[in-house]
Design an enzyme around this catalytic site. Sequence first.
Site, short mmCIF file in Angstrom:
data_model
loop_
_atom_site.label_atom_id
_atom_site.label_comp_id
_atom_site.label_asym_id
_atom_site.label_seq_id
_atom_site.Cartn_x
_atom_site.Cartn_y
_atom_site.Cartn_z
N CYS A 191 0.85 -1.21 0.00
CA CYS A 191 0.00 0.00 0.00
C CYS A 191 0.87 1.25 0.00
CB CYS A 191 -0.91 0.02 1.23
SG CYS A 191 -2.04 -1.37 1.36
N ASP A 246 36.80 21.07 14.70
CA ASP A 246 37.14 22.46 14.97
C ASP A 246 37.66 22.57 16.41
OD1 ASP A 246 37.14 25.35 14.64
OD2 ASP A 246 35.38 25.33 15.95
#
Length: 822
Positions: free
Chosen positions: A92, A493
């Site tokens: 479906c 970082d």
Amino acid sequence: MTDVAKPPSTIRLELPISGMTCAACSTRLEKNLNRLSGVQASVNLANEHASVAYDPASTTPQTILTQIEKTGFAVPAQTLDLQITGMTCAACATRVEQALNRLPGVEARLNLASERARVRYVPGLSTPEALLDCVARAGYGAIPITEAGRAEEKARKQAEYRHEVRIFTFSALLTLPLLVQMLDMFAGHATAWLPGWWQMALATPVQFWAGRRFYTGAWHALRGGGANMDVLVALGTSAAYFFSLAMLILAPGGHLYFEASAAVVTLVRLGKLLEARAKSRTSEAIEQLLALAPRQAVVERDGEAVAVDSAGIQPGEVVRVRAGERVPVDGEVLEGESGVDESLLTGESLPVAKRVGAAVYAGSQNLDGLLRIRATGVGSHTQLMEIVRLTEAAQGSKAPIQRLADRISGVFVPAVIGLAALTFLGWWLAGGSLTQSLIPAVAVLVIACPCALGLATPTAVMVGLGRGTQFGILVRSAEALERAERLAVLAVDKTGTLTEGSMALVGMEASNGLTQDALLRLAAALEQGSTHPIAAALLAAARERGLALPAVSGFENRPGVGVAGEVEGRRLSLGLPIEPLPLEGGGVGERVGTAQPSEANEHPHPSLSREREADVAGVTSIYLSEGDTPLGRLDLADRLRPSSIAALQRLAGLGIRPVMLTGDQEGAAAAIAREAGIAEWRARVKPQDKAAAVAALKAEGRVVGMAGDGINDAPALASADVSFGMASGADIALEAADITLMRSDLNSVADAVELSRAVMAKIRQNLFLAFIYNVLALPLAALGMLNPVIAGAAMALSSVSVVSNSLLLKRWRPRHGEAARP
């Protein structure tokens, strides 16, 4: 533009336009559109909107959109979330998704587990009405999802569940006598003690009332040009029922299979009931988040405290939150101090201290004193609701691993029907009777389960991402989650990720008769006119020592050099040394830039020609001078987060190689890398160059991630295979990263990787269960080794087993002890 009467065949489009900046833009676009045959257009710059009437015999919507693009503008795609009703299995979901994607300008993704579709469509090529009509033509229902409709949708599902329970109870009571008789016959009693007409009377309501949903679903599926699980169940049970009815009428005394048809209907309904209950638990994390927002709040209006509905609070209003209450809005503390529990939003187990000026968020809990808060985000415009929307969108996305299951689900039902026909034919040709041929074919039909394949991935994704949200891990898509599992290199970082992200005073040396307090007092007074992180560090240190700061006048900010001004009649300067100094470091980069000798009279300091050992140690030293007289040195550092070393060790244990990228000087970078235990690092890397550094790492052929603050590191985050945005305060950088981490702690990256590996492992387990079930069950049924009742029970439990296995992810928790809260 003068309106001209339109012929009856004219169609009007209302299109949003992006990219217009001035009246010349709207005028140019309007002219170009009106050049098209059969087009009358009016463009409104103020609301960035185009109203276009066109004759479909002369032009098409695609031609109009192409003309807009050629003019240099765009029609931005719109997003619509739909609740799909009537689906029963993966076939479906596949059919609805395919039907939507066949519409022009439409991209749809449907999640069977949540029964939701997220549809992106281009206005002009499609409309919300066309989307709803498309779903209806496929044989299903669609309801647009809105913030206001969440409670209604939950109530509707609860009512449907109660209705399903009633039907199953009725069906089970009627089926029980039939099953007792079947077990009695298995025990060796050849004669049925329940007359055939009584069997039919019990089985008929089960077949056509309790089983009505299968007939309805099968009809809608076949009318829409496909087939689903309902077709299999309807065919199988109908064959058993009508064969038994024919035997009862035409050959009394023959063996009947009413118990098979009734038991299969009842067991499949039981399976769907258990599946619905299990699927509802996959979204518990979202429900818990939504429950955090209080329904009532106390607002100051006309000088009085008034209790109001939280939905009625306006931005700018002042809200009072007492100890023990949850904060109803995003806002800023105007008055009061308290500890606030933000654990359900960020995963941080410890209370966060809040005082005047601090940001607070809807859903967090005030633990101690009374807080007065000015509302900045209310209703659906809060961080809480943004997290909910992001999580729901991610839960509805598809992982690449699901593509195989989708392809198989699309052809599964027709293949099973073909196998059932071959089974019947094979047994018939082998000399079997009608009964001997029919029963294995029925078993093949009722044991096949495409649902398990369709639920394998989305249920694991829903539960896993919901669980991640509880620990402050917000994943943008299932695809990002899958990439995170294969992470091999992590570019990190430094500032704000490895380190605390803020400077702190770590040492002082005073001269020329000044004490350390006097040195700090003058330096902090001079920095009152600056917003630099060094200024914030000195001012914070002065506050901690209780120093009263004199005023500064004639303030000068000299970018890259320092500051100067007059304090208590003394002309002072504060900044970096004036001579280039030799640096040490093993990274790739340039030496730190310092002030040039020509600037000596701005920062005179006769003793600055010596090498700065502090710089090599990762400490930034600045000097206070009065004219040519040095007054002292102040040492500042961005300290490594206490958790970073343990986090890096966890990442190494996961097989991930960290690489530090920083724009800082080599000495500071080397010191942090050495302290953190990072062997590979790059210093003096500008934000725009970090993307190139990430690209160089990707050239090694491994999956590369990037962890940063989500703003300054945006180019690098975008270029990485998977990016981790470290949230800080209100700036959660949802748009910058694939995975947003609500706690600014590198441990969260390790948590996210562990989560991704847990979810992907569960998906593979689910797919194995679904595939092996069908691979083993279908041949056994075709060979006549499974009774249809047993086959129906196995089919009913197959989907439940997959969903239940996914629900085991609710037990997942990060290995990092501080995060083990829920």
